[in-house]
Write a protein that holds these residues in place. Structure first.
Motif, PDB file in Angstrom:
ATOM      1  N   GLN A   1       0.858  -1.191   0.000  1.00 52.16           N
ATOM      2  CA  GLN A   1       0.000   0.000   0.000  1.00 52.16           C
ATOM      3  C   GLN A   1       0.894   1.240   0.000  1.00 52.16           C
ATOM      4  O   GLN A   1       1.405   1.658   1.045  1.00 52.16           O
ATOM      5  N   ALA A   2       1.087   1.809  -1.187  1.00 46.67           N
ATOM      6  CA  ALA A   2       2.070   2.869  -1.371  1.00 46.67           C
ATOM      7  C   ALA A   2       1.831   4.100  -0.504  1.00 46.67           C
ATOM      8  O   ALA A   2       2.780   4.796  -0.119  1.00 46.67           O
ATOM      9  N   SER A   3       0.569   4.363  -0.155  1.00 48.52           N
ATOM     10  CA  SER A   3       0.254   5.592   0.577  1.00 48.52           C
ATOM     11  C   SER A   3       0.768   5.598   2.007  1.00 48.52           C
ATOM     12  O   SER A   3       0.850   6.665   2.627  1.00 48.52           O
ATOM     13  N   CYS A   4       1.133   4.430   2.553  1.00 54.44           N
ATOM     14  CA  CYS A   4       1.505   4.390   3.976  1.00 54.44           C
ATOM     15  C   CYS A   4       2.646   3.427   4.276  1.00 54.44           C
ATOM     16  O   CYS A   4       2.860   3.072   5.433  1.00 54.44           O
ATOM     17  N   GLN A   5       3.384   3.013   3.266  1.00 51.77           N
ATOM     18  CA  GLN A   5       4.476   2.076   3.492  1.00 51.77           C
ATOM     19  C   GLN A   5       5.823   2.772   3.362  1.00 51.77           C
ATOM     20  O   GLN A   5       5.921   3.908   2.897  1.00 51.77           O
ATOM     21  N   TYR A   6       6.835   2.076   3.798  1.00 49.63           N
ATOM     22  CA  TYR A   6       8.207   2.571   3.689  1.00 49.63           C
ATOM     23  C   TYR A   6       8.623   2.590   2.223  1.00 49.63           C
ATOM     24  O   TYR A   6       8.262   1.697   1.449  1.00 49.63           O
ATOM     25  N   SER A   7       9.411   3.599   1.852  1.00 47.82           N
ATOM     26  CA  SER A   7       9.907   3.672   0.471  1.00 47.82           C
ATOM     27  C   SER A   7      11.304   4.263   0.477  1.00 47.82           C
ATOM     28  O   SER A   7      11.822   4.678   1.527  1.00 47.82           O
TER      29      SER A   7
ATOM     30  N   LEU B   1       5.547  -5.924   8.711  1.00 48.04           N
ATOM     31  CA  LEU B   1       6.498  -5.694   7.623  1.00 48.04           C
ATOM     32  C   LEU B   1       6.765  -6.990   6.865  1.00 48.04           C
ATOM     33  O   LEU B   1       6.680  -8.079   7.440  1.00 48.04           O
ATOM     34  N   PRO B   2       7.135  -6.887   5.587  1.00 47.21           N
ATOM     35  CA  PRO B   2       7.582  -8.090   4.872  1.00 47.21           C
ATOM     36  C   PRO B   2       8.981  -8.473   5.338  1.00 47.21           C
ATOM     37  O   PRO B   2       9.822  -7.603   5.586  1.00 47.21           O
ATOM     38  N   ALA B   3       9.229  -9.765   5.483  1.00 54.69           N
ATOM     39  CA  ALA B   3      10.534 -10.232   5.965  1.00 54.69           C
ATOM     40  C   ALA B   3      11.596 -10.217   4.871  1.00 54.69           C
ATOM     41  O   ALA B   3      12.776 -10.394   5.160  1.00 54.69           O
ATOM     42  N   SER B   4      11.172 -10.024   3.633  1.00 50.75           N
ATOM     43  CA  SER B   4      12.137  -9.868   2.540  1.00 50.75           C
ATOM     44  C   SER B   4      11.455  -9.085   1.429  1.00 50.75           C
ATOM     45  O   SER B   4      10.236  -8.914   1.433  1.00 50.75           O
ATOM     46  N   GLY B   5      12.256  -8.626   0.478  1.00 48.38           N
ATOM     47  CA  GLY B   5      11.692  -7.876  -0.641  1.00 48.38           C
ATOM     48  C   GLY B   5      11.255  -8.758  -1.786  1.00 48.38           C
ATOM     49  O   GLY B   5      10.750  -8.281  -2.798  1.00 48.38           O
ATOM     50  N   GLU B   6      11.406 -10.098  -1.645  1.00 50.88           N
ATOM     51  CA  GLU B   6      11.198 -11.009  -2.765  1.00 50.88           C
ATOM     52  C   GLU B   6       9.757 -11.101  -3.236  1.00 50.88           C
ATOM     53  O   GLU B   6       9.441 -10.803  -4.382  1.00 50.88           O
ATOM     54  N   GLU B   7       8.867 -11.559  -2.311  1.00 50.38           N
ATOM     55  CA  GLU B   7       7.499 -11.828  -2.741  1.00 50.38           C
ATOM     56  C   GLU B   7       6.633 -10.583  -2.702  1.00 50.38           C
ATOM     57  O   GLU B   7       5.962 -10.225  -3.652  1.00 50.38           O
ATOM     58  N   THR B   8       6.667  -9.893  -1.553  1.00 50.41           N
ATOM     59  CA  THR B   8       5.791  -8.739  -1.399  1.00 50.41           C
ATOM     60  C   THR B   8       6.277  -7.581  -2.256  1.00 50.41           C
ATOM     61  O   THR B   8       5.488  -6.911  -2.911  1.00 50.41           O
ATOM     62  N   GLY B   9       7.582  -7.333  -2.232  1.00 52.68           N
ATOM     63  CA  GLY B   9       8.152  -6.305  -3.101  1.00 52.68           C
ATOM     64  C   GLY B   9       8.004  -4.909  -2.559  1.00 52.68           C
ATOM     65  O   GLY B   9       8.965  -4.161  -2.493  1.00 52.68           O
ATOM     66  N   ASN B  10       6.807  -4.530  -2.159  1.00 54.52           N
ATOM     67  CA  ASN B  10       6.565  -3.159  -1.723  1.00 54.52           C
ATOM     68  C   ASN B  10       6.494  -3.059  -0.201  1.00 54.52           C
ATOM     69  O   ASN B  10       5.799  -3.831   0.441  1.00 54.52           O
ATOM     70  N   GLY B  11       7.228  -2.104   0.336  1.00 54.04           N
ATOM     71  CA  GLY B  11       7.171  -1.859   1.769  1.00 54.04           C
ATOM     72  C   GLY B  11       8.301  -2.478   2.558  1.00 54.04           C
ATOM     73  O   GLY B  11       8.347  -2.335   3.783  1.00 54.04           O
ATOM     74  N   TYR B  12       9.215  -3.173   1.892  1.00 57.19           N
ATOM     75  CA  TYR B  12      10.327  -3.799   2.601  1.00 57.19           C
ATOM     76  C   TYR B  12      11.229  -2.739   3.229  1.00 57.19           C
ATOM     77  O   TYR B  12      11.597  -1.745   2.592  1.00 57.19           O
TER      78      TYR B  12
END
Length: 593
Positions: A216-222, A249-260
């Motif tokens: 969710q780009a509006s409220c995640q880390y970037s 938080l996602p534990a890696s950037g692999e699957e979720t991709g956004n917000g890691y």
């Protein structure tokens, strides 16, 4: 004119600076989801890492609207054919270590929909009978395991799918009793308010909420920084009425991709801010499989420790339940069973808290169960200066073990009599004995073996020991050599050869290294006096402990935390409060061993 975003940015920079100066407010927990990938390993192994305090079994993907409920564990087992009943063993293992295990409702496959209040009530009844404390006329999906609660990880695709979740929460909450609470958790998306769970969360019935700051780009880390995430965290905390809030938080950037959020960025940018909120409880990581690959939980929780203490030696220390309610302790030893063995009548001496010989300590059942409900291990400690602890043979050790099992652990007295602490079943036994003569130092290994023999798949008997810091301890040497002990809290006091003195930690550190080099146990605690008043020798001022001792001992793989003698002294000095944040959280700078 300065924009609102810029103003928030400036305020946040100032707050982060202050947070760094003040230190973190609380020790934290980690939660995760298990069940989405066969390569993540078993549920029991997930809990055995010691990284998680909450595990959500994911997911019950289909239910409501007249649908046949479906549990989908992605190849781990087939619940529709009774193939997941074996998980009962894993669930109980996790719970034996204080890990809360919940059933998660949600998932991308299947459909979760409630078409009326009555439908919600029926779904709650199904969950109670098949996963919680109820009984089912058909085989339960996870066998006879009784889960701790239910997690709402639902995302309604249509407006109809977003209705009646508040009714389900109320219906499930009604199954809570004085004996068994049904914990309610929720995983809303980070944009406030969550469209699906808004009404459910407004009921005020939820114990824990892990907000998903991903996808969710509006409220995640970037790459631009943490500002959107932190702003959303502020908004949720301003409106949400729950016991604990986790940042998801996602534990890696692999699957979720956004917000890691890279671990270093989390500990430097995010944690100093969020940990100052009163309801902050920790981090939820999606999911166990990705955490296993990335070791995210290990990186943000490396060598975090616990605090143990002894209760029962001064009436002014307050009730056992109040000691547990402080949130400072993960282990409490009830001290002491002072007299036993060699045909002596066993005596429990709780220093005027109550008189166990006259049945006056049975009310402790309530306090013990309260502590255990919050994941605190409560053990019976053998020892004390008064009385005599002596075993004159292997058979004598077996008889003492049987007495302890029948009167404090999972057995029943024979002949029938009143158990000293009522119906409470303690988690294990602590060996805090110090033999005065060679005869008093014999057969403790036989007692350890006999007590360990009472462990079962359903209920483990934990063994702990409190040797003096000089290696090896003359009384407990053979017992510790059995390899049966789960925990050892080494007493670094009242022994000038290995205790701390006047800013010189070298004797203590040398002894700690020797114990770690020779002892094979699950976890090791550094035992310290909580004040200089009673013990006198070996006291380490809190600032010296956090700056000189902790960075060194926390590097050792078997380091589990600090044992403080005792609750009364700690209550007066507030030692645990002053070191708690440092002990429970990772050490930023490590010294080399």
């Amino acid at each position: 004119m300065v924009s609102k975003c810029h103003a928030f940015s400036q305020s946040l920079h100032l707050f982060l600076l202050l947070a760094g100066l003040l230190g973190r407010a609380n020790g934290a927990s980690i939660a995760t989801y298990w069940g989405r990938h066969t390569k993540e390993g078993t549920l029991a192994k997930t809990c055995a890492t010691g990284n998680y305090q909450f595990v959500n079994i994911a997911f019950l993907t289909t239910f409501g609207g007249g649908q046949t409920p479906l549990l989908d564990l992605s190849g781990h087992c087939d619940a529709t054919r009774g193939g997941c009943a074996g998980l009962a063993r894993d669930v109980r293992y996790c719970q034996s270590w204080g890990v809360k295990v919940l059933l998660s409702l949600g998932g991308d496959h299947g459909r979760q929909s409630l078409n009326s209040t009555e439908d919600a009530r029926k779904v709650a009844e199904y969950l109670h009978n098949n996963f919680l404390g109820g009984k089912s006329s058909t085989p339960r999906p996870l066998g006879d395991a009784v889960l701790d609660g239910v997690d709402f990880a639902v995302v309604g695709k249509t407006w109809k799918d977003r209705m009646h979740w508040d009714d389900l929460a109320r219906a499930l909450a009604n199954y809570s009793t004085g004996k068994k609470k049904v914990y309610l958790a929720a995983a809303p998306q980070c944009a406030y308010p969550d469209r699906t769970l808004k009404r459910a969360l407004a009921t005020g019935l939820f114990d824990v909420v892990w907000i998903r700051f991903y996808n969710q780009a509006s409220c995640q880390y970037s790459a631009e920084g943490p500002w959107r995430l932190l702003s959303s965290f502020v908004e949720w905390n301003a409106h949400l009425q729950v016991s604990g809030v986790f940042i998801g938080l996602p534990a890696s950037g692999e699957e979720t991709g956004n917000g890691y959020v890279p671990p270093a960025n989390f500990t430097a940018e995010i944690l100093p801010y969020i940990s100052n909120f009163p309801r902050y409880w920790g981090v939820m990581l999606w999911d166990r499989y990705h955490d296993m690959k990335s070791k995210y939980s290990h990186q943000i929780n490396a060598n975090g420790g616990s605090i143990a203490t002894y209760w029962g030696q001064n009436k002014r220390e307050g009730k056992l339940a109040k000691a547990c309610a402080t949130g400072s302790y993960k282990f409490i030893n009830i001290a002491f069973l002072t007299t036993f063995g060699s045909r002596q009548t066993p005596v429990v001496d709780l220093s005027r808290h109550c008189n166990a010989t006259r049945g006056g300590c049975t009310h402790l059942t309530r306090d013990i169960k309260y502590c255990q409900k919050w994941g605190i291990k409560v053990l019976l400690s053998l020892g004390g200066d008064r009385g005599l602890q002596s075993l004159n043979s292997t058979e004598d050790a077996h008889q003492v073990a049987e007495y302890i099992y029948r009167n404090f652990l999972g057995g029943t007295p024979s002949p029938p009599s009143r158990r000293p602490f009522g119906k409470a079943v303690l988690d294990g036994v602590d060996f805090s004995v110090a033999g005065k003569t060679p005869m008093d130092r014999m057969h403790w290994e036989d007692l350890a073996k006999a007590l360990a023999g009472y462990s079962t798949a359903r209920r483990k008997v934990y063994l702990a020991a409190a040797p003096q810091c000089t290696y090896p301890d003359p009384t407990l040497r053979k017992a510790l050599g059995t390899g049966l002990f789960d925990i050892v809290w080494i007493r670094f006091y009242n022994n000038t050869s290995c205790q701390y003195s006047a800013g010189r930690p070298w004797a203590l550190m040398g002894s700690w290294l020797e114990w770690n080099s020779n002892l094979h146990v699950g976890g090791m605690f550094l035992g310290l006096p909580a004040s200089r008043e009673l013990v006198g020798n070996g006291y380490v001022p809190p600032v010296n402990f956090t700056e000189e001792i902790l960075p060194y001992i926390s590097n050792f793989p078997r380091y589990w935390g600090v044992m403080l003698w005792d609750r009364y002294q700690d209550k007066r000095s507030k030692y645990s409060y002053r070191i708690r944040s440092a002990v429970m959280e990772p050490q930023a700078a490590k010294s080399s061993i």
